[in-house]
Design an enzyme around this catalytic site. Sequence first.
Site, short mmCIF file in Angstrom:
data_model
loop_
_atom_site.label_atom_id
_atom_site.label_comp_id
_atom_site.label_asym_id
_atom_site.label_seq_id
_atom_site.Cartn_x
_atom_site.Cartn_y
_atom_site.Cartn_z
N MET A 27 51.35 44.50 48.37
CA MET A 27 51.36 45.68 47.51
C MET A 27 51.85 45.31 46.12
O MET A 27 52.84 44.58 45.95
CB MET A 27 52.27 46.76 48.12
N GLU A 28 51.13 45.82 45.13
CA GLU A 28 51.44 45.55 43.73
C GLU A 28 52.83 46.04 43.37
O GLU A 28 53.21 47.18 43.67
CB GLU A 28 50.39 46.26 42.85
N CYS A 114 41.07 46.38 46.92
CA CYS A 114 41.90 47.12 45.96
C CYS A 114 41.07 48.20 45.26
O CYS A 114 39.99 47.91 44.72
CB CYS A 114 42.49 46.18 44.92
N GLY A 218 46.00 51.04 57.74
CA GLY A 218 45.75 52.41 57.35
C GLY A 218 46.48 53.43 58.21
O GLY A 218 46.21 53.54 59.40
N ARG A 243 52.31 51.64 53.42
CA ARG A 243 53.17 52.72 52.91
C ARG A 243 54.28 53.12 53.87
O ARG A 243 55.29 53.69 53.46
CB ARG A 243 52.31 53.95 52.59
#
Length: 333
Positions: A27-28, A114, A218, A243
Amino acid sequence: MTQSPYWNRIADKAKSENRPFFSLAPMEAVTSSVFRRVVAKAAAPDVFYTEFTNALSITHPIVKKTTKGRLYIDPKENPKPIVQLWGNNKEDFEKAAVEVKQDGYEAIDINMGCPDIAVIKNHSGSDLIRHFDTAQAVIDGARATDLPVTLKTRLGYSEVDEYKEWIPFLLKQHAPVLTVHLRTREEMSKVPAHYELIDELVRMRDDIAPDTLLQINGDIMDYQAGIKLANEHPGVDGIMIGRGIFTNPFAFEKQKQDHSTEELLTLFKYQLDLYDEFVSKGIPGHFAPLQRFFKIYVRGLKHAAEIRNDLMSTKTTDEARAVIAKIENGGYQ
């Protein structure tokens, strides 16, 4: 191309425990060395990835300086992360592959999913789903060394049904691992992940590339959810959590527990200490991105909104520690 000692170790360990392997999603501005070590202290997955990094920037004489923080691996990190690269040029990937091998990386992952508009305009990330020839070129470029090269993608760009051509194309690359985020680029994270397609993806993998490990990404929030999903869909080899780590830094613990405020604040202070250590090494670091993590540690606390506002007003780690001390001393009434 499928056989890889690195990935064989990962898969064999998980299979010996009768479970899928687990990884923290790249993750960025999230999966830096600092946060990887925080997650490892809380409950480590089997696999870590770096932040996604532009293949061109790794060897560019000027821009390469910006990758120093992204690609830094602390000597204490175990396991070492996999470097994730993005881009659209075969030569950039060839040069990057040589460089990251020299830097001690043991595996490369290519970002083909992305959804960021800046990456799309660069004809990279999920834009590769629309350009099979470019996708093939970057895969070939990344294979310039003997490092295993894995692939991370989405189901499609605009339409879910694009997976019917795109996924077989990727499977024919016979990569050690194919990670599929079960949404399209256009769907972003606005719709539930398409779990109904997992069994079809397993069938595709079994028919085209039976030695390729299939990893699912996901809406998977923790280890228990990952185990449940894998049990419901035999043939899934790996589970990637993204997340969910922002909801629960202990997302990878095998036995779900309730964690006290003291445990959360101890982990918070550990991240602040690691950040200070990171910056002291002369590696470029900015305080603002650190603030995105603050909500992880105060979620569910009394006066959480007030605490969060106070934390977002801080400009240094010492100021953040002062807010933590106020929590510990009962200053929020």
